[in-house]
Design an enzyme around this catalytic site. Structure first.
Site: not given
Ligand code: 5GP
Length: 180
Positions: A66, A103
């Site tokens: 993006r 993560e």
């Protein structure tokens, strides 16, 4: 200001994406609205000028994916070129690569090692959202390794609760500009 109002008016908040418990800030409707996009681009581009309005960067680096939507517009506003900082495996060799932890697992960002001079270039990094700061941190490390000077990081939205800014305090002058 205009960018803040545009983001507040057009952002879609999506619960449990990409995993349960996460509220995803989807800026797709912001980018699809002409006035909102212009406000956001202007807000990001302001980070590439000093207090007198003089341009303080030579190149805008947009982060996959993006950040690409924003980087080109910001570069046009500033009158400089843009560089796509890509996820691993997209660029032809040779590349410089920086791995970083997610993560679960890891990811990597890459920039060309040939064909574009990064040594000594003053760079503005642009992305849509700052979350944990892992992505921006890797981009900063990668561009520095290529010899560039990362002047500023400019994002549309800082998810402050995730502490990204705190992890990026090695940047000069506060480093991160948030436009909304
Ligand atoms: P970080 O590495 O700071 O944890 O995550 C930042 C990257 O993940 C950015 O490239 C951003 O596009 C994406 N990201 C993480 N959370 C969100 C979110 O809530 N909304 C959007 N649009 N992108 C996010």
């Amino acid at each position: 200001d205009a960018a803040r109002a545009a983001v507040a008016a057009h952002t879609r908040h999506v619960a449990d994406f990409p995993e349960p418990g996460v509220v995803f800030a989807d800026l797709t409707p912001v980018f699809a609205d002409g006035a909102a996009l212009a406000a956001v681009i202007d807000g990001l581009a302001a980070a590439g000028r000093d207090d007198d309005g003089a341009r303080s960067v030579d190149l805008v680096a947009g982060l996959d994916a993006r950040g690409f939507l924003l980087g080109s517009g910001v570069a046009l506003r500033l009158g400089v070129g843009t560089l796509a900082v890509r996820k691993a495996g997209k660029l032809p060799p040779p590349v410089l690569r920086e791995e970083y932890q997610l993560e679960y697992g890891s990811a990597a960002l890459e920039v060309p090692a040939e064909g574009i001079e990064l040594e000594g270039r003053r760079i503005l990094i642009v992305d849509d959202v700052l979350a944990t700061g892992g992505t921006v941190g890797a981009a900063v490390a990668l561009l520095r390794r290529a010899g560039a000077i990362v002047e500023r990081v400019s994002v549309v939205l800082d998810l402050e609760a995730l502490g990204g800014r705190g992890r990026l305090q090695q940047l000069p002058g506060g480093g991160i500009t948030v436009s909304a």
